[in-house]
Design a protein around this motif. Structure first.
Motif, PDB file in Angstrom:
ATOM      1  N   TYR A 156     -26.598 -61.714  53.947  1.00 54.58           N
ATOM      2  CA  TYR A 156     -25.785 -61.058  52.927  1.00 54.58           C
ATOM      3  C   TYR A 156     -24.753 -60.139  53.573  1.00 54.58           C
ATOM      4  O   TYR A 156     -24.958 -59.630  54.671  1.00 54.58           O
ATOM      5  N   ARG A 157     -23.661 -59.897  52.857  1.00 50.31           N
ATOM      6  CA  ARG A 157     -22.573 -59.080  53.393  1.00 50.31           C
ATOM      7  C   ARG A 157     -22.447 -57.778  52.616  1.00 50.31           C
ATOM      8  O   ARG A 157     -23.143 -57.534  51.657  1.00 50.31           O
ATOM      9  N   GLN A 158     -21.495 -56.970  53.099  1.00 48.69           N
ATOM     10  CA  GLN A 158     -21.117 -55.709  52.466  1.00 48.69           C
ATOM     11  C   GLN A 158     -22.323 -54.798  52.281  1.00 48.69           C
ATOM     12  O   GLN A 158     -23.093 -54.586  53.189  1.00 48.69           O
ATOM     13  N   GLU A 159     -22.505 -54.273  51.069  1.00 51.18           N
ATOM     14  CA  GLU A 159     -23.481 -53.206  50.869  1.00 51.18           C
ATOM     15  C   GLU A 159     -24.907 -53.717  50.689  1.00 51.18           C
ATOM     16  O   GLU A 159     -25.860 -52.950  50.831  1.00 51.18           O
ATOM     17  N   ILE A 160     -25.091 -55.001  50.392  1.00 50.26           N
ATOM     18  CA  ILE A 160     -26.422 -55.524  50.048  1.00 50.26           C
ATOM     19  C   ILE A 160     -27.494 -55.163  51.095  1.00 50.26           C
ATOM     20  O   ILE A 160     -28.555 -54.617  50.750  1.00 50.26           O
ATOM     21  N   PRO A 161     -27.282 -55.428  52.400  1.00 48.07           N
ATOM     22  CA  PRO A 161     -28.341 -55.125  53.370  1.00 48.07           C
ATOM     23  C   PRO A 161     -28.724 -53.641  53.420  1.00 48.07           C
ATOM     24  O   PRO A 161     -29.887 -53.297  53.591  1.00 48.07           O
ATOM     25  N   TYR A 162     -27.722 -52.770  53.227  1.00 52.64           N
ATOM     26  CA  TYR A 162     -27.974 -51.332  53.342  1.00 52.64           C
ATOM     27  C   TYR A 162     -28.608 -50.755  52.082  1.00 52.64           C
ATOM     28  O   TYR A 162     -29.241 -49.709  52.119  1.00 52.64           O
ATOM     29  N   SER A 216     -26.789 -55.806  39.534  1.00 49.79           N
ATOM     30  CA  SER A 216     -25.861 -56.800  40.078  1.00 49.79           C
ATOM     31  C   SER A 216     -26.304 -57.256  41.473  1.00 49.79           C
ATOM     32  O   SER A 216     -26.130 -58.420  41.845  1.00 49.79           O
ATOM     33  N   GLN A 217     -26.886 -56.313  42.242  1.00 50.28           N
ATOM     34  CA  GLN A 217     -27.377 -56.652  43.586  1.00 50.28           C
ATOM     35  C   GLN A 217     -28.578 -57.582  43.498  1.00 50.28           C
ATOM     36  O   GLN A 217     -28.755 -58.462  44.344  1.00 50.28           O
ATOM     37  N   ARG A 260     -36.522 -58.185  55.975  1.00 48.63           N
ATOM     38  CA  ARG A 260     -35.317 -57.346  55.965  1.00 48.63           C
ATOM     39  C   ARG A 260     -34.258 -57.892  56.926  1.00 48.63           C
ATOM     40  O   ARG A 260     -33.056 -57.842  56.657  1.00 48.63           O
ATOM     41  N   GLU A 261     -34.714 -58.428  58.064  1.00 42.88           N
ATOM     42  CA  GLU A 261     -33.776 -59.023  59.013  1.00 42.88           C
ATOM     43  C   GLU A 261     -33.021 -60.187  58.368  1.00 42.88           C
ATOM     44  O   GLU A 261     -31.807 -60.344  58.563  1.00 42.88           O
ATOM     45  N   LYS A 262     -33.744 -61.007  57.599  1.00 44.92           N
ATOM     46  CA  LYS A 262     -33.092 -62.165  56.959  1.00 44.92           C
ATOM     47  C   LYS A 262     -32.068 -61.715  55.919  1.00 44.92           C
ATOM     48  O   LYS A 262     -31.038 -62.377  55.722  1.00 44.92           O
ATOM     49  N   SER A 294     -25.926 -58.389  64.130  1.00 49.54           N
ATOM     50  CA  SER A 294     -24.620 -57.856  64.519  1.00 49.54           C
ATOM     51  C   SER A 294     -24.200 -56.686  63.635  1.00 49.54           C
ATOM     52  O   SER A 294     -23.177 -56.072  63.860  1.00 49.54           O
ATOM     53  N   LYS A 295     -24.998 -56.369  62.621  1.00 42.66           N
ATOM     54  CA  LYS A 295     -24.653 -55.261  61.737  1.00 42.66           C
ATOM     55  C   LYS A 295     -25.238 -53.949  62.261  1.00 42.66           C
ATOM     56  O   LYS A 295     -26.307 -53.918  62.847  1.00 42.66           O
TER      57      LYS A 295
END
Length: 307
Positions: free
Chosen positions: A215-221, A249-250, A208-210, A46-47
Motif C-alpha cells: 500500500y502507498r501514502q498514509e495507509i501503512p502509517y 475509507s482506509q 504489517r510488513e506486507k 523501502s519506506k
C-alpha cells in the motif's frame, strides 16, 4: 557462572552485553541487525519508519576462543514526533541507549555530520559509539574517505567502519569491533533464545510488513496489526490477525475490490510465517476502524508502545 568474590570482578571467560543500533529512518538499521543475527527479525522495506518497537536479537557464539552473547536492539528511526505513537517510539530509542554497552550509530554516506538529529541522543550514553557508515556500495572511495574524516571531526567516535549491510561488506570488521568492546559478563539469556519478543509479535510484524509493501501514502502509517489468537497445534498454527486503520475509507482500501488486496497480503504473510515458524499456518484476517489510535495513549499502551 559465578563472579570472582575475592576481587568482585567478573571472570574473564565470557563476554556479554547490549548493543543498540540507532539512526534516522531508512539508513539500513534493520537490514544490519538481520545480517548480524542471521535471522529476519525486523521489517525491511523501502519506506521510512517501518520499525516501531525496540526489537532485540540475541546472538551466542565464540570469538577468539572466548564465548559471547550479543543482545542487539534495533530501534525505530529517529524522527521529530508528530503523534503520541512517535513519542513512544522515541522512548524506545532513549531506553536502548541508557542500557547499551556499545552503540552502533548507522548513517549513510549522503548524510551530513553537522547538526545531525541523532547527535544529541548520543550524549545520553557513556558507552563507546561506533559510527557505521552504510551503503558504501553506492559511493566512491573518495566520498567514503571524506565522510569518515567528517564524522571523526564531528563526534570523535570509538571507531568508524564503512559497510554495505545489503551486500554484507565489511560486516566481519564491524563484528570484531563490537565484540572486543563488550564487557566480560555472564550471559543474560538462555543460549537457545533468539529474541525477547513472543511469537505472536513476529506474526503481527510479518502482516504489517506486507501492508508496507503493498500500500502507498498514509495507509501503512495509519495501520496497526494485533494478533488476537495464536494457537499452536501439532500440525499447524492458527492465527487471527486484526488490521486496525483510522478511517472507514482506509478499511476499504486495505480490503480492496472483492477482497482481493486483503487476500493478497494474507497469502504473502502466511508464506512468510510458515518459513519463520517452520510449520503450516492457518491465517484469518479482519479489518477494523480505530479512529486516531496513533494519538490515543490507552490504545498505544494496549498495543505495546509503552516501555
Amino acid at each position: 557462572m559465578t563472579e570472582n568474590v575475592e576481587n568482585s570482578t567478573p571472570l574473564r571467560n565470557h563476554r556479554a552485553g547490549f548493543v543498540s543500533i540507532i539512526g534516522k529512518p531508512n539508513v539500513g538499521k534493520s537490514t544490519l541487525m538481520n545480517v548480524l543475527v542471521g535471522e529476519k527479525m525486523s521489517i525491511i522495506t523501502s519506506k521510512a519508519q517501518t520499525t516501531r518497537h525496540r526489537i532485540m536479537g540475541i546472538l551466542n557464539g565464540k570469538h577468539e576462543d572466548i564465548p559471547f552473547q550479543l543482545v542487539y536492539s534495533d530501534t525505530p528511526g529517529v524522527v521529530k514526533p508528530a503523534y503520541k505513537l512517535h513519542d513512544s517510539m522515541m522512548t524506545f530509542v532513549k531506553g536502548s541507549l541508557e542500557d547499551a554497552d556499545v552503540v552502533l550509530f548507522v548513517t549513510e554516506v549522503g548524510e551530513k555530520a553537522s547538526n545531525h538529529e541523532v547527535i544529541p541522543l548520543l550524549e545520553r550514553t557513556q558507552s563507546p559509539v561506533i559510527v557505521v557508515l552504510n551503503k558504501i556500495d553506492l559511493s566512491s572511495d573518495e566520498e567514503v574517505k571524506r565522510k569518515i574524516d567528517e564524522w571523526e571531526a564531528e563526534i570523535q567516535p570509538a571507531a568508524i567502519i564503512p559497510i554495505s549491510a545489503l551486500h554484507s561488506a565489511n560486516i566481519q570488521t564491524l563484528f570484531d569491533a563490537v565484540i572486543t568492546r563488550l564487557p566480560f559478563h555472564p550471559p543474560y539469556f538462555d543460549e537457545d533464545e533468539l529474541t525477547d519478543k513472543p511469537e505472536r509479535f513476529f506474526a503481527s510484524e510479518i502482516v504489517r510488513e506486507k501492508i508496507f509493501l503493498n500500500y502507498r501514502q498514509e495507509i501503512p502509517y495509519s495501520s496497526e496489526v494485533v494478533i488476537s489468537e495464536f494457537k499452536e497445534r501439532d500440525d499447524m498454527i492458527v492465527i487471527r490477525a486484526e488490521i486496525l486503520v483510522e478511517r472507514k475509507s482506509q478499511k476499504g482500501i486495505i480490503i480492496g475490490e472483492k477482497g482481493e488486496m486483503l487476500k493478497k497480503i494474507g497469502t504473502q504473510a502466511r508464506e512468510d510465517m510458515e518459513a519463520f515458524f517452520g510449520k503450516k499456518v492457518f491465517l484469518e484476517q479482519y479489518v477494523k476502524v480505530e479512529p486516531e489510535w496513533r494519538s490515543n495513549e490507552r490504545k498505544l499502551r494496549q498495543f505495546g508502545y509503552e516501555e
